[in-house]
Write a protein that holds these residues in place. Structure first.
Motif, PDB file in Angstrom:
ATOM      1  N   GLY B  15       0.862  -1.212   0.068  1.00 23.88           N
ATOM      2  CA  GLY B  15       0.047  -0.020   0.079  1.00 23.88           C
ATOM      3  C   GLY B  15       0.816   1.161  -0.063  1.00 23.88           C
ATOM      4  O   GLY B  15       1.491   1.500   1.014  1.00 23.88           O
ATOM      5  N   GLY B  16       0.779   2.133  -0.877  1.00 23.82           N
ATOM      6  CA  GLY B  16       1.168   3.387  -0.925  1.00 23.82           C
ATOM      7  C   GLY B  16       2.724   3.496  -1.641  1.00 23.82           C
ATOM      8  O   GLY B  16       3.387   2.426  -1.435  1.00 23.82           O
ATOM      9  N   ILE B  17       3.071   4.484  -2.077  1.00 21.55           N
ATOM     10  CA  ILE B  17       4.375   4.338  -2.941  1.00 21.55           C
ATOM     11  C   ILE B  17       5.447   4.839  -1.866  1.00 21.55           C
ATOM     12  O   ILE B  17       5.239   5.558  -0.954  1.00 21.55           O
ATOM     13  N   ALA B  18       6.723   4.346  -1.862  1.00 21.65           N
ATOM     14  CA  ALA B  18       7.479   4.657  -0.827  1.00 21.65           C
ATOM     15  C   ALA B  18       8.169   6.030  -0.906  1.00 21.65           C
ATOM     16  O   ALA B  18       8.533   6.761  -1.878  1.00 21.65           O
ATOM     17  N   ALA B  19       7.741   6.784   0.128  1.00 22.47           N
ATOM     18  CA  ALA B  19       8.270   8.395   0.262  1.00 22.47           C
ATOM     19  C   ALA B  19       9.391   8.371   1.012  1.00 22.47           C
ATOM     20  O   ALA B  19      10.352   7.193   1.200  1.00 22.47           O
ATOM     21  N   ALA B  20       9.763   9.497   1.297  1.00 24.22           N
ATOM     22  CA  ALA B  20      10.894   9.567   2.459  1.00 24.22           C
ATOM     23  C   ALA B  20      10.722   8.595   3.337  1.00 24.22           C
ATOM     24  O   ALA B  20       9.701   8.386   4.011  1.00 24.22           O
ATOM     25  N   GLN B  21      11.683   8.013   4.020  1.00 23.91           N
ATOM     26  CA  GLN B  21      11.826   7.120   5.093  1.00 23.91           C
ATOM     27  C   GLN B  21      11.046   7.507   6.363  1.00 23.91           C
ATOM     28  O   GLN B  21      11.600   8.694   6.719  1.00 23.91           O
ATOM     29  N   THR B  22      10.141   7.036   6.708  1.00 26.97           N
ATOM     30  CA  THR B  22       9.380   7.583   7.984  1.00 26.97           C
ATOM     31  C   THR B  22      10.060   6.438   9.145  1.00 26.97           C
ATOM     32  O   THR B  22      10.052   5.537   9.106  1.00 26.97           O
ATOM     33  N   VAL B  23      10.173   7.246  10.464  1.00 28.86           N
ATOM     34  CA  VAL B  23      10.928   6.731  11.528  1.00 28.86           C
ATOM     35  C   VAL B  23       9.645   6.168  12.368  1.00 28.86           C
ATOM     36  O   VAL B  23       8.819   7.141  12.779  1.00 28.86           O
ATOM     37  N   ARG B  24       9.397   5.157  12.719  1.00 30.22           N
ATOM     38  CA  ARG B  24       8.266   4.862  13.537  1.00 30.22           C
ATOM     39  C   ARG B  24       8.625   4.729  15.012  1.00 30.22           C
ATOM     40  O   ARG B  24       9.498   3.786  15.492  1.00 30.22           O
ATOM     41  N   LEU B  25       7.925   5.430  16.020  1.00 29.53           N
ATOM     42  CA  LEU B  25       8.308   5.446  17.587  1.00 29.53           C
ATOM     43  C   LEU B  25       7.339   4.648  18.208  1.00 29.53           C
ATOM     44  O   LEU B  25       6.083   4.967  18.032  1.00 29.53           O
ATOM     45  N   GLY B  26       7.788   3.519  18.570  1.00 26.10           N
ATOM     46  CA  GLY B  26       6.885   2.721  19.333  1.00 26.10           C
ATOM     47  C   GLY B  26       7.015   3.123  21.101  1.00 26.10           C
ATOM     48  O   GLY B  26       7.771   3.423  21.608  1.00 26.10           O
ATOM     49  N   THR B  27       5.639   3.314  21.527  1.00 25.11           N
ATOM     50  CA  THR B  27       5.548   3.507  22.860  1.00 25.11           C
ATOM     51  C   THR B  27       4.335   2.631  23.477  1.00 25.11           C
ATOM     52  O   THR B  27       3.822   1.926  22.898  1.00 25.11           O
ATOM     53  N   GLU B  28       4.368   2.988  24.829  1.00 26.41           N
ATOM     54  CA  GLU B  28       3.380   2.016  25.532  1.00 26.41           C
ATOM     55  C   GLU B  28       1.958   2.546  25.616  1.00 26.41           C
ATOM     56  O   GLU B  28       1.017   2.080  25.406  1.00 26.41           O
ATOM     57  N   GLY B  29       1.868   3.979  25.772  1.00 24.53           N
ATOM     58  CA  GLY B  29       0.643   4.817  25.998  1.00 24.53           C
ATOM     59  C   GLY B  29      -0.141   4.522  27.291  1.00 24.53           C
ATOM     60  O   GLY B  29      -1.333   4.639  27.134  1.00 24.53           O
ATOM     61  N   ALA B  30       0.325   4.143  28.212  1.00 25.13           N
ATOM     62  CA  ALA B  30      -0.271   3.933  29.589  1.00 25.13           C
ATOM     63  C   ALA B  30       0.596   4.219  30.808  1.00 25.13           C
ATOM     64  O   ALA B  30       0.501   3.638  31.682  1.00 25.13           O
ATOM     65  N   TYR B  31       1.503   5.088  30.465  1.00 25.83           N
ATOM     66  CA  TYR B  31       2.530   5.453  31.580  1.00 25.83           C
ATOM     67  C   TYR B  31       2.497   6.774  31.870  1.00 25.83           C
ATOM     68  O   TYR B  31       3.623   7.543  31.612  1.00 25.83           O
ATOM     69  N   PRO B  32       1.399   7.547  32.317  1.00 23.94           N
ATOM     70  CA  PRO B  32       1.418   8.821  32.404  1.00 23.94           C
ATOM     71  C   PRO B  32       2.259   9.448  33.443  1.00 23.94           C
ATOM     72  O   PRO B  32       2.656   8.391  34.486  1.00 23.94           O
ATOM     73  N   PRO B  33       3.093  10.488  33.636  1.00 21.45           N
ATOM     74  CA  PRO B  33       3.102  11.546  32.679  1.00 21.45           C
ATOM     75  C   PRO B  33       4.131  11.312  31.486  1.00 21.45           C
ATOM     76  O   PRO B  33       4.226  12.000  30.524  1.00 21.45           O
ATOM     77  N   PHE B  34       4.819  10.088  31.469  1.00 27.03           N
ATOM     78  CA  PHE B  34       5.811   9.750  30.505  1.00 27.03           C
ATOM     79  C   PHE B  34       4.994   9.584  28.886  1.00 27.03           C
ATOM     80  O   PHE B  34       5.353  10.209  28.011  1.00 27.03           O
ATOM     81  N   ASN B  35       4.268   8.803  28.817  1.00 21.02           N
ATOM     82  CA  ASN B  35       3.339   8.631  27.579  1.00 21.02           C
ATOM     83  C   ASN B  35       1.805   8.210  27.876  1.00 21.02           C
ATOM     84  O   ASN B  35       1.812   7.304  28.674  1.00 21.02           O
ATOM     85  N   PHE B  36       0.890   8.697  27.517  1.00 23.84           N
ATOM     86  CA  PHE B  36      -0.311   8.147  27.581  1.00 23.84           C
ATOM     87  C   PHE B  36      -1.196   8.571  26.406  1.00 23.84           C
ATOM     88  O   PHE B  36      -0.674   9.212  25.604  1.00 23.84           O
ATOM     89  N   ILE B  37      -2.372   7.995  26.305  1.00 22.09           N
ATOM     90  CA  ILE B  37      -3.225   8.138  25.381  1.00 22.09           C
ATOM     91  C   ILE B  37      -4.106   9.281  25.854  1.00 22.09           C
ATOM     92  O   ILE B  37      -4.889   8.997  26.488  1.00 22.09           O
ATOM     93  N   ASP B  38      -4.026  10.690  25.250  1.00 23.15           N
ATOM     94  CA  ASP B  38      -4.987  11.574  25.786  1.00 23.15           C
ATOM     95  C   ASP B  38      -6.533  11.414  25.347  1.00 23.15           C
ATOM     96  O   ASP B  38      -6.674  10.596  24.572  1.00 23.15           O
ATOM     97  N   ASP B  39      -7.168  12.187  25.778  1.00 19.01           N
ATOM     98  CA  ASP B  39      -8.794  11.978  25.576  1.00 19.01           C
ATOM     99  C   ASP B  39      -9.155  12.204  24.038  1.00 19.01           C
ATOM    100  O   ASP B  39     -10.211  11.674  23.717  1.00 19.01           O
ATOM    101  N   ALA B  40      -8.108  12.842  23.184  1.00 14.11           N
ATOM    102  CA  ALA B  40      -8.539  12.961  21.546  1.00 14.11           C
ATOM    103  C   ALA B  40      -8.252  11.455  21.226  1.00 14.11           C
ATOM    104  O   ALA B  40      -8.440  11.314  19.838  1.00 14.11           O
ATOM    105  N   GLY B  41      -7.336  10.645  22.106  1.00 16.04           N
ATOM    106  CA  GLY B  41      -7.022   9.327  21.184  1.00 16.04           C
ATOM    107  C   GLY B  41      -5.696   9.548  20.717  1.00 16.04           C
ATOM    108  O   GLY B  41      -5.238   8.383  20.047  1.00 16.04           O
ATOM    109  N   ASN B  42      -4.949  10.321  20.900  1.00 16.27           N
ATOM    110  CA  ASN B  42      -3.580  10.619  20.325  1.00 16.27           C
ATOM    111  C   ASN B  42      -2.450  10.316  21.608  1.00 16.27           C
ATOM    112  O   ASN B  42      -2.766  10.562  22.900  1.00 16.27           O
ATOM    113  N   VAL B  43      -1.240   9.914  20.995  1.00 15.79           N
ATOM    114  CA  VAL B  43      -0.281   9.613  22.208  1.00 15.79           C
ATOM    115  C   VAL B  43       0.153  11.114  22.733  1.00 15.79           C
ATOM    116  O   VAL B  43       0.144  12.094  21.845  1.00 15.79           O
TER     117      VAL B  43
END
Lengths: 293, 240
Positions: B15-43
């Motif tokens: 799916g999709g044509i290879a554009a500039a390389q994207t770096v994917r950042l993996g996080t847990e999304g459950a460790y506030p205040p380090f990382n969490f899913i806010d109420d809009a659904g974003n990290v």
């Protein structure tokens, strides 16, 4: 969603609740119901196809095909679901990438396996690293459907295999006496009659499939149980809507949803059973015949 | 021909044509205040802001992905994302399987939190998140370790009496204690653990790691990292 929700910390009571229940995260939660329903709708026929193919293979006159059918049902049924969902999917994903790697990067000199790491050339990543997150989700979902179909297909194969054997021999013999070929007997007599025998087993599988959908999260697809846990867990002031541990309420909600789903399934399956028993040489069919007299 | 067909099918699948390389950042999304899913659904959280800033400085396009803490290292190794940015402490044990960047949070304290300040953390049941340095510490402390897959469940276990105390990063526990209306309290002294929090990379990804290292160094040198830490962890947090 509503303009009045811009600053949730100033809200109270019902307006707080309204804003809370329409937050972006909750909208994702509501969408995940659709994800689960889609999975069920897509997986059920796919599993049925696997099951039908498996049962036909297991009944085949041709030895290798028969072995293939038997080994498929025996092996997949024997492996615990969770192992299947953890290892098979990773193997499938890596298998696809490995094949693509062989095709698009024939000149790649580095080893693909480096210790614990699995490294194919960037062009061989599926989906490619730069594609939007939605493609990753669709890919994950497709893997999920495929895995569910294989697992439940093996169980369905065994059910259908049994059902095919349960059709009275006299029915098939009569068809043969009319001069029908093997294929014709299979298509016109065996398959239409076997469903009544297969339905109880298949309905079991359907119910189990409904309850197995939380395994989706193992495959990285966010399902309703994941969201219920995430939304219900206690929230500190770091969040816009802080609240204590509300998991109980979310899970009670899910309980109602699951019970509704099984109830609707039961109603449909009961009608289907009645319909399929009609005119059959079974006790159910006989009872219907008597009642009609 | 067959190969060609296969290739076409696979390219279509990806799916999709290879554009500039994207770096994917993996996080847990459950460790506030380090990382969490806010109420809009974003990290969201400290690491969201830090990660976006680092990507901007390194000139990379980044995308956020969430993954279970349990399988966060295996999924990095099989290439589902390129960087782990999930409040992961730098330890020797993890160094054996991944490569860490320079730390972006200095070595911090861990702490016990219980329903009373005199909870028995030496021999009682103590909860911790599975696969964390705190879980390892509890296992060796003589207490009975009760593990949970998410950080929130470790705190919930104390509230409902399954465990006498929870052992975790103090930065994570502090808001829970502060907002509990006196229900929860810290138990005993703080315990320094780990070598600070860093980004984790595949061992073969040195080039990417250097880019992020340079960005972290620059942020430290310009003095923009400390205010960011203070914003998310409060004035009492350790700084560089």
């Amino acid at each position: 969603m509503f303009s009045s929700c811009a600053d949730p910390k100033t809200l109270e009571g019902l307006s707080w609740l309204l804003c809370y229940l329409t937050s972006g995260k909750h909208i994702d939660f509501y969408w995940s119901f659709l994800t689960v329903l889609t999975l069920l709708v897509v997986t059920a026929p796919a599993a049925m196809a696997f099951g039908f193919a498996g049962a036909m293979a297991a009944r085949s006159q041709f030895l290798p095909l028969r072995l293939l059918g038997k080994v498929y049902t025996a092996m997949v049924r024997g492996v615990p679901d969770i192992v299947f969902f953890l290892f098979f999917v990773i193997a499938l994903d890596q298998g696809i990438e490995w094949m693509k790697h062989q095709v698009v990067c024939p000149d790649w000199s580095e080893p693909i396996r480096q210790g614990l790491e699995f490294r194919v050339c960037p062009e061989a990543k599926v989906p490619s690293g730069s594609s939007a997150q939605i493609w990753h989700q669709i890919y994950g979902f497709t893997l999920a459907v495929f895995t569910f179909a294989i697992v439940f297909g093996a169980f369905a194969a065994n059910v259908l295999y049994g059902a095919m054997g349960a059709v009275p021999r006299a029915q098939l013999e009569t068809a043969e006496a009319y001069g029908m070929s093997h294929r014709q007997v299979f298509r016109r007599i065996l398959v239409p009659q076997m469903w009544t025998y297969a339905l109880p087993g298949l309905s079991n599988l359907w119910m189990i499939l409904i309850k197995a959908t939380p395994l989706l999260f193992l495959l990285g697809v966010k399902d309703i149980v994941y969201w219920a846990r995430e939304l219900g867990s206690a929230k500190t002031q770091a969040y816009a809507f802080p609240h204590p541990d509300w998991r109980l309420w979310y899970f009670l909600g899910l309980l109602v949803v699951y019970l509704c789903m099984t109830r609707v399934s039961e109603l449909i399956l009961a009608r289907l059973t009645a319909r399929l028993s009609h005119g059959q040489a079974t006790a159910g069919g006989e009872a219907m015949r008597r009642a009609a007299q | 021909m067959k190969k060609l067909l296969l290739a076409t099918a696979l390219v279509a699948l990806s799916g999709g044509i290879a554009a500039a390389q994207t770096v994917r950042l993996g996080t847990e999304g459950a460790y506030p205040p380090f990382n969490f899913i806010d109420d809009a659904g974003n990290v969201a959280g400290f690491e969201r802001e830090l990660g976006d800033e680092l990507c901007k400085r390194a000139g990379l396009t980044c995308e956020w992905v969430t993954n279970d803490w349990d399988s966060i290292i295996p999924n990095l190794q099989s290439g589902n994302y390129d960087v782990i940015i999930a409040g992961m402490s730098i330890t020797d044990e993890r160094e054996k399987v991944v490569d860490f960047s320079e730390n972006y949070v200095p070595p911090a304290d861990s702490a016990y939190v219980g329903l009373s300040a005199d909870a028995d953390v030496k021999t009682g049941v103590v909860s911790a998140q599975v696969g964390t340095i705190q879980a390892g510490y509890v296992a060796e402390s003589g207490a009975t370790l009760l593990e949970f897959p998410t950080p929130d469940e470790t705190v919930a276990a104390v509230r409902n009496g399954e465990a006498v105390a929870v052992f975790a990063d103090k930065d994570f526990l502090a808001p829970y204690v502060a907002e509990s209306n006196g229900e929860l309290s810290f138990v005993g002294p703080d315990i320094p653990l780990g070598g600070g929090v860093g980004l984790a990379f595949r061992e073969s990804d040195d080039e990417l790691r250097e880019k992020f290292n340079a960005a972290i160094k620059a942020m430290k040198a310009e003095g923009v990292l400390n205010p960011l830490i203070e914003k998310h962890f409060g004035a009492a947090a350790k700084k560089f």
